[in-house]
Design a protein around this motif. Structure first.
Motif, PDB file in Angstrom:
ATOM      1  N   GLY A 101      -6.476  -0.225  -8.326  1.00 17.91           N
ATOM      2  CA  GLY A 101      -5.804  -0.010  -7.060  1.00 17.91           C
ATOM      3  C   GLY A 101      -4.464   0.687  -7.237  1.00 17.91           C
ATOM      4  N   ALA A 159     -10.783   2.407  -6.969  1.00 19.70           N
ATOM      5  CA  ALA A 159      -9.559   3.060  -7.453  1.00 19.70           C
ATOM      6  C   ALA A 159      -9.071   2.383  -8.725  1.00 19.70           C
ATOM      7  N   GLU A 217      -7.465   7.373  -4.510  1.00 19.39           N
ATOM      8  CA  GLU A 217      -8.602   7.679  -3.644  1.00 19.39           C
ATOM      9  C   GLU A 217      -8.626   6.834  -2.374  1.00 19.39           C
ATOM     10  N   ASN A 218      -7.847   5.743  -2.330  1.00 16.78           N
ATOM     11  CA  ASN A 218      -7.772   4.966  -1.095  1.00 16.78           C
ATOM     12  C   ASN A 218      -7.043   5.716   0.017  1.00 16.78           C
ATOM     13  N   TYR A 219      -6.441   6.858  -0.312  1.00 16.27           N
ATOM     14  CA  TYR A 219      -5.757   7.674   0.690  1.00 16.27           C
ATOM     15  C   TYR A 219      -6.568   8.942   0.907  1.00 16.27           C
ATOM     16  N   ARG A 236     -18.219   2.396  -1.391  1.00 12.58           N
ATOM     17  CA  ARG A 236     -16.897   1.788  -1.373  1.00 12.58           C
ATOM     18  C   ARG A 236     -16.057   2.404  -2.487  1.00 12.58           C
ATOM     19  N   ILE A 237     -14.789   2.620  -2.198  1.00  7.22           N
ATOM     20  CA  ILE A 237     -13.908   3.290  -3.151  1.00  7.22           C
ATOM     21  C   ILE A 237     -13.523   2.342  -4.279  1.00  7.22           C
ATOM     22  N   ARG A 247       0.821  -1.206   0.000  1.00  6.57           N
ATOM     23  CA  ARG A 247       0.000   0.000   0.000  1.00  6.57           C
ATOM     24  C   ARG A 247       0.859   1.261   0.000  1.00  6.57           C
ATOM     25  N   TRP A 282      -4.948   5.410   4.939  1.00  7.87           N
ATOM     26  CA  TRP A 282      -5.586   4.401   4.090  1.00  7.87           C
ATOM     27  C   TRP A 282      -7.066   4.271   4.452  1.00  7.87           C
ATOM     28  N   ARG A 283      -7.906   4.091   3.417  1.00 11.09           N
ATOM     29  CA  ARG A 283      -9.336   3.891   3.608  1.00 11.09           C
ATOM     30  C   ARG A 283      -9.849   3.003   2.492  1.00 11.09           C
ATOM     31  N   THR A 284     -10.955   2.342   2.736  1.00  5.36           N
ATOM     32  CA  THR A 284     -11.559   1.495   1.700  1.00  5.36           C
ATOM     33  C   THR A 284     -12.887   2.047   1.204  1.00  5.36           C
ATOM     34  N   ARG A 285     -13.469   2.974   1.947  1.00  2.00           N
ATOM     35  CA  ARG A 285     -14.719   3.606   1.510  1.00  2.00           C
ATOM     36  C   ARG A 285     -14.752   5.045   1.991  1.00  2.00           C
TER      37      ARG A 285
END
Length: 653
Positions: free
Chosen positions: A573, A561, A541-543, A558-559, A454, A549-552
Motif C-alpha cells: 500500500g 499495491a 496504483e490505488n490512485y 482488485r488492486i 491515503r 482513490w480506488r481499490t480496484r
C-alpha cells in the motif's frame, strides 16, 4: 507611440544582443590544476584494455551504439565529466546486460574488475579536486521575473508575462537557465510596449501624489515640478531599477532623456514619464548583470561577488523578483559586520524573506518545474468534452496545493521528509470536493489536516498523479520512472534500443497490471530495469490517472499495491511505500533537492565542478535533521552562490 523611444529601443536591443553570450557558451568554469594521478592513470589503462576487448567494437568511434563512445569517454578526464554515461555502463556490466548474449562474454573476474575500476574512478571520485565557482553569464530576466520586477518597482498589479512567448526550458529543467535566456531582436518591441503599459498603470494621467511617491519616492514627489524634481526622481528610481549603485554616466544619460523630451515640447510630467519608460528598456534593468560596471576581471580568476550582485541573487532565488529596500540598504552598508555578505546578516535576511508572501515562488516556480506539476493544465489536461468536471480552476487548485505545501515546508523549517509524507495539505472547496472531503467552503487555499493516511506528501497529490499518467490510464512505468529520476535523482539506464512497445492485447486480456508488466518485460535486458521501476509505480496504483482513490480497476481485478524496493524493503500500500522510501532513499532525495535548488538559485545548469558544493549542502542538511531552512542557508552560503569564476581567456564551450 513615442518614435524616439522606438528608435532607442532598437538601439538598446542591438546593444543587449551584443552583451548576451552565444547559445551554450560557458556552462561551467574550467577546473584548474587537475592532474590524473599515476595510480588512476594505471586504472584507466586497465579499464581501457578490458573495454577494448569486450565493448569498444560496438561502443567506439565507428559505431557508438546507444550514443556512447567509450574511447572518447576514456580520453575526457576526469571521467566524472561523463558520470551518467559511466553509471549506465557500470549498471549494464553489473547486471550482465552487456555485452549482449550473442557476443563473447567477459569472465566473472573480468566483470568484477570492470565494475571495480569504474566504481573507483567515477563513483568514488573526490570532487573537491575539481571544485570551483561557476561562471554566471549575463542573461535576461525571465518573463516571470520581469513581471514580478515591474510589480515591485512600480507597485502595479499586472501580469506582464502575458505579453511574451512561453519560455524555453534549459537542461537544468528550469526556465531561468542562462543558456536558454536569449534575447531575439523582435523582443524589444514587446519590451517597449510593456514599459509603456506599466508606466500607464503606475502613473496614469492625473496620477495622485501617492502614486507618484510609489514610483519616484516621497522626497521627489514633494518637490515642485521641474528639472530638480526630475533629477531627484531619477536618483531614487535608477538604483532600484538597476538593482545597484548607478554610475555618473548612467545618471547623466537618464536626465538627458528628460531634457530631450522637454525640448521637444513635452510638459514636465510626460517628460519624466518618458525618462522612466526609457529606464525600463535599458540593459541594467532587462538583464541580470552581476559584474561591477566597467570592471573586467582577470581571465580564469575566482572572486567574491559584490554585495549588490548578492542582493540580486538572493532576491531572484527566493522571490523571483528584484531586491527590496532592506536588501539594497544592506548591500550599501560600509560596515562589513552589518553588510549583506556577513554570514549572520545573510542568514537573518533568508529568515525575513521566507516570511514574505513573495517566497511562494519557491513553490510556484521552483517546485513546480522540479517536480513537473507546472505542466498540469497545459501539456497535461483531460479532454474538456469527455471530462468537463476538470475545470481550469480545479487544475489551478491542484497546482497551488503542491506549491503551497512546498512553500509551507520551507517557510516553517519543516523536515524535508514531509515532501514524501506529511499529515497536512492545502485545498479549497473545489479541490476538497474532488478528494471527497466535506466541510470546506470558498475558493481560497487553506491548510488542512489530512483525514487519513491515503494522502500526504507529493506522491499522493492530484497534480503529480495526473502528470505521471496517461490521459486514459495509469502507467506504473511513468510513475516509477518519475520517482527515480525527478524525486530521487537516480534515473534508470536508458532502455535498450530493441525494447518493445507495450502490447495493447495484454490490456484487453483482463490481466492485472503486474501480470501485464511481467509479460511485457520478459527480456532479461528489460527485466533488470523494470525490477527497479515497476514496484515504485505499482505502489501508487490505488490512485487513478486523475489522482482519485480506488481499490480496484474499472471492471477488473482488485488492486495489489504491494512490492519490494530494489534495496529489499517490502511494502503493501502507498502508506507503507512512503515509509519504505523514507527509510531507504531519503539521502538520495536530499542530494537531488540540493542539486536542483542550487541550479535554480544560480540560474544555470550545474556541472561536475559543482558536485562538491552539492554534496556539501546535502551533508549540512542531513546534519541538521534534514530541516528545510538548512537547505536554503547552505545554498546561499555555498561557494558557487557567493563567488564568480571569470572565463579563461580564449576558451568557450
Amino acid at each position: 507611440m513615442d518614435l524616439n523611444l522606438v528608435h532607442r529601443a532598437v538601439r538598446t536591443g542591438l546593444a543587449l544582443l551584443a552583451m548576451l553570450p552565444a547559445p551554450l557558451a560557458w556552462g561551467e568554469a574550467k577546473p584548474t590544476g587537475y592532474q590524473v594521478s599515476q595510480a588512476d592513470r594505471q586504472r584507466i589503462d586497465q579499464l581501457a584494455d578490458l573495454l577494448d576487448i569486450h565493448c569498444v567494437q560496438c561502443h567506439g568511434p565507428d559505431k557508438g551504439q546507444g550514443g556512447i563512445d567509450l574511447s572518447l569517454m576514456l580520453r575526457e578526464q576526469p571521467m566524472v565529466r561523463n558520470r551518467l554515461d559511466w553509471v549506465n555502463v557500470l549498471q549494464r556490466i553489473s547486471d550482465g546486460d552487456m555485452p549482449p548474449r550473442r557476443h563473447p562474454q567477459p569472465t566473472a573476474e573480468e566483470r568484477r574488475a570492470l565494475a571495480g575500476l569504474i566504481d573507483r574512478l567515477v563513483m568514488r571520485f573526490d570532487y573537491a579536486e575539481v571544485a570551483t565557482a561557476g561562471y554566471e553569464p549575463v542573461r535576461r530576466l525571465t518573463h516571470r521575473e520581469y513581471s514580478n520586477t515591474l510589480r515591485d518597482l512600480l507597485g502595479i498589479d499586472w501580469d506582464a508575462a502575458e505579453m511574451f512567448p512561453t519560455e524555453m526550458v534549459g537542461e537544468s529543467g528550469f526556465d531561468n537557465s542562462a543558456n536558454t535566456l536569449f534575447l531575439q531582436p523582435g523582443m524589444m518591441q514587446r519590451y517597449l510596449s510593456a514599459a509603456e503599459r506599466a508606466i500607464e498603470l503606475a502613473l496614469p494621467e492625473g496620477a495622485s501624489r501617492q502614486q507618484w511617491e510609489r514610483v519616484i519616492g516621497k522626497k521627489a514627489a514633494a518637490m515642485r515640478a521641474g528639472e530638480r524634481q526630475a533629477q531627484a526622481a531619477l536618483d531614487d528610481f535608477l538604483p532600484r531599477a538597476f538593482r545597484r549603485a548607478v554610475t555618473d554616466k548612467e545618471a547623466t544619460n537618464a536626465l538627458a532623456h528628460y531634457r530631450s523630451a522637454v525640448q521637444r515640447g513635452k510638459p514636465h510630467d510626460r517628460a519624466l514619464r518618458a525618462a522612466l519608460k526609457n529606464t525600463l528598456i535599458e540593459a541594467p534593468f532587462l538583464l541580470r548583470m552581476e559584474a561591477v560596471p566597467d570592471r573586467v576581471p582577470k581571465p580564469g580568476s575566482v572572486e567574491k561577488i559584490g554585495p549588490y550582485a548578492l542582493a540580486s541573487r538572493l532576491s531572484y532565488f527566493l522571490w523571483a523578483s528584484m531586491p527590496d529596500s532592506e536588501l539594497m540598504r544592506l548591500a550599501a552598508e560600509q560596515n562589513p559586520a552589518k553588510r549583506l555578505d556577513h554570514p549572520a546578516v545573510l542568514r537573518a535576511q533568508v529568515d525575513r524573506m521566507l516570511k514574505d508572501p513573495k517566497s511562494l515562488t519557491l513553490g510556484k516556480d521552483f517546485a513546480s518545474q522540479w517536480l513537473g506539476f507546472t505542466h498540469l493544465g497545459s501539456r497535461r489536461r483531460p479532454d474538456p468534452i469527455d471530462m468537463p468536471e476538470f475545470t481550469d480552476s480545479l487544475m489551478h487548485a491542484m497546482r497551488m496545493e503542491s506549491a503551497h505545501v512546498f512553500h509551507d515546508i520551507v517557510k516553517h523549517d519543516r523536515p524535508l521528509m514531509q515532501i514524501i509524507d506529511s499529515d497536512f495539505t492545502f485545498v479549497n472547496e473545489e479541490l476538497a470536493r474532488f478528494y471527497g472531503w466535506r466541510g470546506i467552503k470558498g475558493e481560497h487555499m487553506r491548510r488542512v489536516k489530512l483525514p487519513n493516511n491515503r494522502r500526504g506528501g507529493f506522491l499522493t497529490q492530484a497534480s503529480i498523479l495526473m502528470v505521471t499518467a496517461f490521459p486514459d490510464r495509469t502507467s506504473p512505468v511513468v510513475r516509477g520512472n518519475w520517482i527515480l529520476s525527478e524525486l530521487l535523482g537516480t534515473p534508470p539506464p536508458p532502455p535498450p534500443p530493441d525494447v518493445g512497445e507495450f502490447d495493447e492485447r495484454l490490456e484487453e486480456a483482463g490481466l492485472s497490471p503486474q501480470r501485464m508488466m511481467q509479460l511485457h518485460s520478459q527480456k532479461p535486458s528489460c527485466a533488470n530495469c523494470h525490477s527497479r521501476i515497476d514496484p515504485l509505480g505499482f505502489a501508487l496504483e490505488n490512485y487513478d490517472q486523475f489522482g482519485r482513490w480506488r481499490t480496484r480497476l474499472e471492471d477488473g481485478p482488485r488492486i495489489k499495491a504491494s512490492g519490494k524496493l530494489p534495496e529489499g524493503a517490502a511494502f503493501d500500500g502507498p502508506e507503507a511505500f512512503k515509509d519504505a522510501l523514507l527509510k531507504t532513499r531519503l539521502d538520495d532525495m536530499n542530494r537531488q533537492i540540493s542539486r536542483k535548488m542550487l541550479s535554480y538559485a544560480l540560474g544555470r545548469q550545474l556541472g561536475y565542478t559543482d558536485e562538491h558544493a552539492v554534496r556539501t549542502i546535502a551533508k549540512n542538511v542531513k546534519a541538521d535533521g534534514y530541516k528545510a531552512k538548512s537547505l536554503v542557508y547552505s545554498i546561499v552560503q555555498s561557494e558557487p552562490f557567493l563567488y564568480q569564476a571569470a572565463p579563461s581567456k580564449g576558451v568557450s564551450e
